[in-house]
Scaffold this active site. Structure first.
Site, mmCIF file in Angstrom:
data_model
loop_
_atom_site.group_PDB
_atom_site.id
_atom_site.type_symbol
_atom_site.label_atom_id
_atom_site.label_comp_id
_atom_site.label_asym_id
_atom_site.label_seq_id
_atom_site.Cartn_x
_atom_site.Cartn_y
_atom_site.Cartn_z
ATOM 1 N N LYS A 1 5.744 11.714 -0.147
ATOM 2 C CA LYS A 1 6.135 11.292 1.201
ATOM 3 C C LYS A 1 6.681 9.865 1.226
ATOM 4 C CE LYS A 1 2.778 14.290 3.526
ATOM 5 N NZ LYS A 1 1.621 14.351 4.443
ATOM 6 N N GLU A 2 6.273 9.064 0.242
ATOM 7 C CA GLU A 2 6.734 7.683 0.142
ATOM 8 C C GLU A 2 7.434 7.531 -1.200
ATOM 9 O OE1 GLU A 2 2.975 5.804 2.656
ATOM 10 O OE2 GLU A 2 2.848 6.053 0.488
ATOM 11 N N ASP B 1 -3.203 4.670 -3.591
ATOM 12 C CA ASP B 1 -4.384 5.415 -3.185
ATOM 13 C C ASP B 1 -4.349 6.861 -3.657
ATOM 14 O OD1 ASP B 1 -6.684 4.443 -2.028
ATOM 15 O OD2 ASP B 1 -6.343 5.447 -0.124
ATOM 16 N N SER C 1 0.833 -1.200 0.000
ATOM 17 C CA SER C 1 0.000 0.000 0.000
ATOM 18 C C SER C 1 0.865 1.246 0.000
ATOM 19 C CB SER C 1 -0.926 0.015 1.227
ATOM 20 O OG SER C 1 -0.178 -0.078 2.430
ATOM 21 N N ASP D 1 -5.570 -1.657 12.223
ATOM 22 C CA ASP D 1 -4.912 -2.957 12.328
ATOM 23 C C ASP D 1 -5.276 -3.660 13.634
ATOM 24 O OD1 ASP D 1 -3.647 -1.038 13.805
ATOM 25 O OD2 ASP D 1 -1.688 -1.259 12.847
ATOM 26 N N LYS E 1 -9.524 5.760 4.162
ATOM 27 C CA LYS E 1 -8.056 5.762 4.185
ATOM 28 C C LYS E 1 -7.475 4.390 3.868
ATOM 29 C CE LYS E 1 -8.137 9.645 7.385
ATOM 30 N NZ LYS E 1 -7.746 10.169 8.697
ATOM 31 N N LYS E 2 -6.479 3.950 4.663
ATOM 32 C CA LYS E 2 -5.769 2.717 4.355
ATOM 33 C C LYS E 2 -6.677 1.500 4.445
ATOM 34 C CE LYS E 2 -1.904 -0.213 5.819
ATOM 35 N NZ LYS E 2 -0.798 -0.404 6.782
ATOM 36 N N ASP F 1 3.722 -2.594 4.243
ATOM 37 C CA ASP F 1 3.815 -1.175 3.933
ATOM 38 C C ASP F 1 4.840 -0.992 2.821
ATOM 39 O OD1 ASP F 1 1.944 -0.577 5.833
ATOM 40 O OD2 ASP F 1 3.403 -0.085 7.394
#
Length: 1117
Positions: A358-359, A388, A352, A819, A580-581, A605
Site C-alpha cells: 500500500k506504501e 512495522d 514510518s 496525533d 499500531k502507528k 509519513d
C-alpha cells in the site's frame, strides 16, 4: 592509506570502563576494556598540552563492526549481531554504507576485508600498518596472545598523558553521564565536589570569566583587533551583555484594518444569532409543529457549533524565522566557538511505514533521500525508518536508497537543488537550468538522471529479485534435505518432509522479519526485533570527494558525508497489543534515545518528503529562541501534490491549515496533525514545561513548585506528569523511573542529556535558562555493539509492560487519531506549540483524490474525534493550564462529528417542506427575512475577511464548505454510530477500504479521480440528493396543476433544496465518473423516474381545489 593516531591540543582525562561485548554469538558476556576521553576547554588555569585524542584502533574496529551488523532479538531470545558483508546485491562504495570494506586482509589464506572508519580509511590495530580483518584480529588476541602477525610485536594501546578523573559515587559511569559532563565543560557541580563551578559562574552570574586570556583580550593589547571574534566582543566582557541581542523569530501581527472588523463581525453575527433563535422559539408554526421543532433544534446546534469553531479564530498571527541570525549564532566563529563549528542541537528524523504493497517502497525511498540531503549539519542529523511490517522489500529498498544517496546528496549540495526528492525534482515542469551558474551542471544532472532511472528499475524489480533469490535458496535447501534424508536411510516418504519456504537476504541468510510465505516467528504479527545501521555515523569533520575519472561527478569541493540511517522493525508477537502507528513511534523514540539521542524529533509519513531543505533550520529558530524551552513542538502545514486542479474534494484542506491553525498559534499553539512536526524530546517524555511556578484555577491561583526537566516526582492521579525538581534524589529516581520509562538505565540517563542539549543558547543576560555556547560542538559518541543491543532491548514487545509508555509518555494510545491526543496532552501540561509557515513549502505529500478513499480518510479522523469525546481526553476534563480558547478548540475537535446528526435532518427539511407544502415558519414575515439576510451577510463578510488575513482563495473556501456537508452527511455520521456502539455495547465496527486501483488511462495523472469504488458511506448523500430532486419535481408539478398557485412558497422550498444540492455537487460529479464516459441512458432514466414519482405523488395527494384528474381537463386519447 591507514587511519593514524592524531594529536590535539586540548586536555583530556582518561576513563577506563568495563563494557559487555554483546556481539559475539558464541560467547556469553565476554568483557573488554574501553577507553574514553573527556575534553576540558582551555581556561587560564588549564593550559593545553600535546597529548593523544584518539580512541584505540581496536575500539574503532568494534564501532565499525556494530555499524555493519544486523541486530536481532526479542522476548525470551538472545540479542545477536549478524555481520553483513552486503545488504543488497549491488556493490557499495561509500565509506559509511553498510557492507563497504577496505583493503584485503594480509593474513595468508584469509579473503576477508579490513574494517574501515567513517572516512573510508582502513582501521589497523598496530602502528606497523599491517592490514588485518576483524576476525583475524580477534583470533590473534585469543590464540596468538595479542601478537601482531606483521611486526611480531604485542598490540599496544596508545598512551594518554592525563590526570585521573575522580569517579562519581556510582561505581559505573555510563555513556550518557559522560556525555553530559563533557558538554558541561568537564567540571563537576558543587553538590558533588567542593570545587568552584566555573561554568555556572560564567553563565548564571555577572562574572567576567575569561577576560584577559587569548579568547577575550584586553583593549590595551595591540593585537586585540586581530584576534578572531575580538571585534565582536570589543575586548570588554560587559559588551557581551550590553550588545544588541538579535531574536531568531518575529511575530508579525495581522493588520488591524482587517482583524478589528473581523472580530466586530463575529460579535455582530453572534448577537444576530441570539435574537434570531429567540424569535424562532417564540414564533412556532402551528400548522407543522414537527417541522418547526426539528428546524429549531438543528439551528440551535448549528449556532453552538459555529461558536466553537469561530471563537478560537479571534487571535490569528503570522511568524517569521531569521535564518541569517541562526547561522550567526550557531555556525559563525566567535570567542566561545573559534572554529565556527555548528553548535546546533541534533535532530532525529522518523519515517514510518507498514505495508510495502500500500506504501510503495519507491515513495519511501524518495522521502529518505530528501531527509539525507537536508540542509542541516550532517553530524547532527539521524534518520530512523520504522518498518512495522518487517518486510525484506522495505529493507532492501532502504539499502538501495542509501547507496544512491552517495551520488544524490553531494549533487544536491553542490548545485543547491530544490526540492531534494529526486522523483519530484526530475518531474518539475519548469526550466531545471534556471539560475544554475556552474558550468558542469548540465553534465552532472544528466549523469544523476541516468543513475536515478537505474535506481528506480532496481527498486521496482526488488519484489521479483527477492522472489527468485528465495526460490533458488529454498530449492537448494530442499535438495540438501532430500540428500540427507537418503543418507540417513529413513523409510518415511519424502513427501512428509516439511521444509519452510524462507525469505532470503542478499548474503544468503534467512531474513529475520516477515517471510513471503508466513511461518512461525516469521509472519507479519510474529517476528523478532531488527536494527540495521544502513549508513554509519559520519565523521566529525567534513569529508570531500576525490578526483577520479572524467565520467564521474566532481565532488572535490563538496562534503560527501551522509547522516546516519537506521532501519528499525520492532518485535511483534501474538497476544500483544502493538498499538499500531503510536506503538511504532514510541519504539523509535526509545531506540533513537539509545543510539543518537537527538534532543529534537521530526516525524514524517512515508509519503511526505522535505520540499524545503532549510525547513529544519526554520523550525530550530523557534526552539532556540528566547522562551523556546517552553515549546513542545513546531508544527508545519501539510501541503500536497497530485491533487486535481479544481481540488474537487478539498484535499488541500487550506481552510484548516491556513485559517484554523494560524488562529490557534495566537492562543496556545496549533494541534499536532500527525506528520511534519518537530518535537522536543523531553516534552514527549511527559515532563512539565520549565518554570511552571503557579497554576491558574477556575477560582483563582494556587502555588506550584518550580519545574524543570531534570528529575521525576509524584503528581496528582488524574493529571499526573513527570515533574522535575530534585534530580539528586536517587532513591526517588530508583523508585519511579522503571515504572515510567522501563528498565533501561541507558534510556533513563539519556533524558538529562537530551534536556540539556535542547536548551536555548545562553548568549545574553536575558536568557535566564540556557546552555553554554559551544557546548554542542563536541563529536558524537561512538556507536558500539552494546549500544545497539540495548536499542534492541527497548523495542521488544514486552518492554512497555507496566510502564507509562502510551499512557503519559510518548505517543498516546487508545485512539486512531493518536496525533491529536498526543498534542492535547502536552498542551494540557502547560506547554505551548508554534505554527511555522515557511515561504517555500516545508514538506509535501500525497493525498487520496478518489472519492471513496477520501471518505474513508475523513471517517478515520472523525472516528478518532468521537473516541476523544468519550474518553478522559475530552477538553471538558482538561487541567487549568489549558487556556480557555484552546480548550474550546479541543472541545470542537471532539464534538464536530455529532453535527452530522443535525446536518442530515436539516438536509431533509427542504424536501419535507416541498412534499407537505409546509415551511419551517408560519409565513415569510419581514422579521424572518431580515434575520436571514443578516446571518447570510455576516457569513459572507467573515469569509472575505478570513480570505484576506489567511491568503486563501475564495474557491478554496467554497470547496471546504462543500466537502463539510459531504463528509458531514456520510463519514461523520458513520463515525458517530461506530463510537456510540463501541461505548454503549462494546462493539467495534471497522469500515474496510477496498483495494487501491488506478485509472485506465496511465497517461492521466488524475485518472484515479474518476474511478468509482462503491462504499456504504455513499448511501446517505445519495438519498439526500434523490429525495430533494424528487421533492422539487413534486412541488413544481403540484404548483403547476394547482388552481391557487403559491409561487412564493415554492421558491422558498426550492431555494433551500438547491442550497443542499449545490453543496453535494462535487459528490454527484464523482458518482458520474469521467466526463463523457457516463452513459446517456443514466440521465434519461433518472429524469423518467423523477417525473414518474412526481406525477404519482400528485395523483395520490392532489392539490386542494383541483380535480382528481391529473392534468386538469387534459385527457389521454
Amino acid at each position: 592509506m591507514a587511519s593514524k593516531f592524531k594529536h590535539g591540543s586540548s586536555m583530556v582525562r582518561n576513563i577506563t570502563q568495563l563494557s559487555n561485548d554483546l556481539d559475539q554469538e558464541g560467547e556469553n558476556g565476554s568483557v573488554g576494556l574501553a577507553t574514553y576521553t573527556v575534553h576540558i576547554p582551555p581556561t587560564p588555569d588549564n593550559q593545553p598540552m600535546e597529548i593523544s585524542l584518539e580512541r584505540s584502533s581496536s575500539r574503532r574496529a568494534e564501532d565499525q563492526y556494530a555499524s555493519s551488523s544486523l541486530f536481532t532479538g526479542g522476548f525470551n531470545q538472545l540479542t545477536r549481531a549478524h555481520l553483513k558483508d552486503k545488504v543488497i546485491e549491488s556493490e557499495s562504495s561509500h565509506p559509511q554504507m553498510t557492507g563497504a570494506k577496505g583493503s584485503s586482509c594480509a593474513v595468508p589464506g584469509c579473503d576477508g576485508k579490513v574494517m574501515t572508519d567513517e572516512r573510508g580509511l582502513d582501521v589497523v590495530p598496530c602502528e606497523c600498518d599491517y592490514k588485518i580483518c576483524r576476525d583475524c584480529y580477534r583470533d590473534a588476541l585469543r590464540v596468538g596472545e595479542g601478537i601482531c602477525p606483521g611486526c611480531k610485536e604485542p598490540y599496544n594501546e596508545p598512551e594518554v598523558k592525563s590526570q585521573a578523573l575522580p569517579l562519581p559515587p556510582s561505581a559505573r559511569i555510563n555513556k550518557m553521564e559522560r556525555r553530559l559532563s563533557l558538554m558541561k565543560s568537564g567540571t563537576l557541580t558543587r553538590s558533588q565536589t567542593n570545587e568552584f563551578d566555573h561554568a555556572q559562574w560564567l553563565f548564571e552570574s555577572k562574572g567576567s570569566y575569561g577576560y584577559g586570556n587569548a579568547m577575550w583580550p584586553k583593549e590595551s593589547e595591540p593585537d586585540a583587533s586581530s584576534v578572531s571574534g575580538s571585534e565582536w566582543m570589543g575586548g570588554d566582557p560587559n559588551v557581551f551583555n550590553e550588545k544588541q541581542w538579535k531574536p531568531l523569530t518575529r511575530k508579525l501581527s495581522i493588520s488591524a484594518a482587517i482583524l478589528s472588523p473581523y472580530r466586530l463581525i463575529i460579535f455582530v453575527r453572534l448577537v444576530i444569532l441570539v435574537f434570531f433563535l429567540k424569535w424562532r422559539v417564540q414564533n412556532p408554526n402551528d400548522d407543522a409543529i414537527w417541522l418547526w421543532g426539528m428546524s429549531v433544534v438543528c439551528e440551535i446546534w448549528f449556532a453552538f457549533s459555529w461558536v466553537l469553531d469561530q471563537f478560537p479564530k479571534l487571535f490569528p498571527v503570522n511568524r517569521f524565522a531569521d535564518l541569517d541570525v541562526l547561522k550567526e549564532k550557531f555556525e559563525t566563529p566567535n570567542p566561545t566557538n573559534p572554529t565556527g563549528k555548528s553548535d546546533l542541537p541534533g535532530v532525529d528524523m522518523f519515517v514510518s511505514t507498514a505495508d510495502p504493497e500500500k506504501e510503495p517502497p519507491l515513495v519511501t525511498a524518495n522521502t529518505i533521500l530528501s531527509i539525507l540531503a537536508a540542509d542541516y549539519p550532517v553530524e547532527k542529523l539521524s534518520c530512523y525508518v520504522s518498518d512495522d511490517g518487517g518486510s525484506l522489500l522495505t529493507f532492501e529498498a532502504m539499502a538501495e536508497a542509501a547507496s544512491f544517496a552517495n551520488l544524490w546528496v553531494p549533487f544536491c549540495r553542490k548545485h543547491e537543488i530544490e526540492p531534494r526528492n529526486p522523483e519530484s525534482y526530475f518531474n518539475l515542469k519548469r526550466d531545471p537550468y534556471k539560475n544554475k551558474v556552474r558550468s558542469d551542471f548540465v553534465r552532472d544532472r544528466r549523469r544523476v538522471k541516468r543513475e536515478y532511472d537505474e535506481f528506480k528499475v532496481r527498486i521496482n524489480g526488488l519484489p521479483d529479485s527477492i522472489r527468485r533469490r528465495s526460490d533458488a535458496y529454498n530449492a537448494s535447501q530442499e535438495i540438501k534435505a532430500m540428500r540427507k534424508h537418503r543418507e540417513n536411510g529413513n523409510e518415511e516418504p519424502m513427501e512428509n518432509l516439511k521444509i519452510p519456504k524462507a525469505t532470503w537476504m542478499a548474503d544468503g541468510t534467512h531474513w529475520p522479519g516477515t517471510w513471503t510465505n508466513a511461518a512461525p516467528e516469521n509472519s507479519r504479527g510474529d517476528h523478532a526485533s531488527i536494527i540495521q545501521v544502513m549508513l554509519k555515523p559520519p565523521s566529525d569533520e567534513p569529508l570531500t570527494g576525490t578526483a577520479s575519472d572524467s565520467n564521474a561527478l566532481d565532488f572535490t569541493e563538496v562534503d560527501i558525508r551522509l547522516p546516519m540511517l537506521v532501519y528499525v522493525s520492532r518485535e511483534k508477537r501474538p497476544g500483544y497489543d502493538h498499538n499500531k502507528k503510536a506503538g511504532a513511534m514510541n519504539a523509535l523514540v526509545r531506540a533513537s534515545a539509545i543510539m543518537s539521542n537527538g534532543p529534537f524529533i521530526l516525524n514524517l509519513d512515508c509519503d511526505h518528503y522535505i520540499y524545503n531543505s532549510q525547513a529544519l533550520r526554520e523550525g530550530m529558530c523557534f526552539m532556540m529562541d528566547r522562551g523556546g524551552d517552553r515549546l513542545c513542538y513546531v508544527q508545519f502545514p501539510q501541503r500536497f501534490e497530485g491533487i486535481d486542479p479544481n481540488d474537487r474534494y478539498a484535499n488541500h484542506n487550506t481552510v484548516f491549515f491556513d485559517v484554523n491553525m494560524r488562529a490557534l498559534d495566537g492562543i496556545q499553539g496549533p494541534v499536532y496533525v500527525g506528520t511534519g512536526c518537530l518535537f522536543r524530546r523531553t516534552a514527549l517524555y511527559g515532563f512539565d514545561p520549565p518554570r511552571n511556578k503557579e497554576e491558574t484555577g477556575w477560582f483563582g491561583r494556587k502555588n506550584k513548585k518550580s519545574s524543570t526537566v531534570a528529575s521525576i516526582s509524584e503528581a496528582g492521579a488524574e493529571e499526573q506528569s513527570l515533574r522535575n525538581n530534585d534530580i539528586e534524589d536517587e532513591e526517588m529516581m530508583t523508585a519511579f523511573v522503571p515504572k515510567k520509562f522501563g528498565n533501561s538505565s541507558l534510556l533513563v540517563d539519556s533524558i538529562r542529556v537530551a534536556e540539556f542539549q535542547g536548551l536555548p543558547l545562553a548568549d545574553h543576560s536575558s536568557i535566564k535558562y540556557g546552555r553554554p555556547p559551544g557546548a554542542l560542538t563536541l563529536p558524537r559518541d561512538p556507536l558500539d555493539a552494546a549500544t545497539v543491543a540495548e536499542a534492541i532491548n527497548v523495542i521488544s514487545c514486552w518492554y512497555e509492560d507496566k510502564t507509562e509508555w502510551g499512557l503519559r509518555i510518548g505517543w498516546i494510545y487508545g485512539s486512531v487519531t493518536e496525533d491529536v491526543v498526543t498534542g492535547y496532552r502536552m498542551h494540557n501540561r502547560g506547554w505551548r506549540s508554534i505554527y511555522c509557515v515557511t515561504k517555500r513549502d516545508a514538506f509535501r505529500g500525497t493525498a487520496p483524490i478518489n472519492l471513496t478513499d477520501r471518505l474513508h480518510q475523513v471517517l478515520r479522523w472523525a472516528t478518532g474525534s468521537v473516541e476523544i469525546f468519550f474518553s478522559r481526553n475530552n477538553a471538558l476534563l482538561a487541567s487549568s493550564r489549558l487556556k480557555f480558547l484552546q480548550r474550546i478548540a479541543y472541545l470542537n475537535v471532539g464534538i464536530y462529528p455529532f453535527t452530522s446528526i443535525f446536518l442530515i435532518v436539516y438536509c431533509f427539511l427542504p424536501a419535507l417542506s416541498l412534499f407537505t407544502d409546509q415551511f419551517i415558519v408560519q409565513s415569510l414575515q419581514v422579521n424572518f427575512l431580515v434575520y436571514l439576510l443578516g446571518i447570510t451577510l455576516t457569513l459572507v463578510i467573515l469569509a472575505v475577511l478570513e480570505i484576506k488575513w489567511s491568503g486563501i482563495a475564495l474557491e478554496e473556501w467554497w470547496r471546504n464548505e462543500q466537502f463539510w456537508l459531504i463528509g458531514g452527511t456520510s463519514a461523520h455520521l458513520a463515525a458517530v454510530l461506530q463510537g456510540l456502539l463501541k461505548v454503549m455495547a462494546g462493539i467495534e465496527i471497522s469500515f474496510t477500504l477496498t483495494s487501491k486501483s488506478s485509472g485506465d488511462d496511465e497517461n492521466d495523472e488524475y485518472a484515479d479521480l474518476y474511478v468509482l469504488k462503491w462504499t456504504s458511506l455513499m448511501i446517505p448523500p445519495i438519498t439526500i440528493m434523490m429525495v430533494n430532486l424528487i421533492a422539487i419535481a413534486v412541488a413544481v408539478s403540484r404548483t403547476i396543476y394547482s388552481e391557487d398557485r403559491q409561487w412564493s412558497s415554492l421558491l422558498g422550498g426550492v431555494f433551500f433544496s438547491f442550497w443542499v444540492l449545490a453543496h453535494l455537487y462535487p459528490f454527484a460529479k464523482g458518482l458520474m465518473g469521467r466526463r463523457g464516459r457516463t452513459p446517456t441512458i443514466v440521465f434519461v432514466w433518472s429524469g423518467l423516474i423523477s417525473i414518474t414519482i412526481s406525477l404519482l405523488w400528485v395523483a395520490i395527494d392532489p392539490p386542494s381545489g383541483s380535480s382528481s384528474q391529473i392534468g386538469g381537463s387534459f385527457q389521454f386519447p
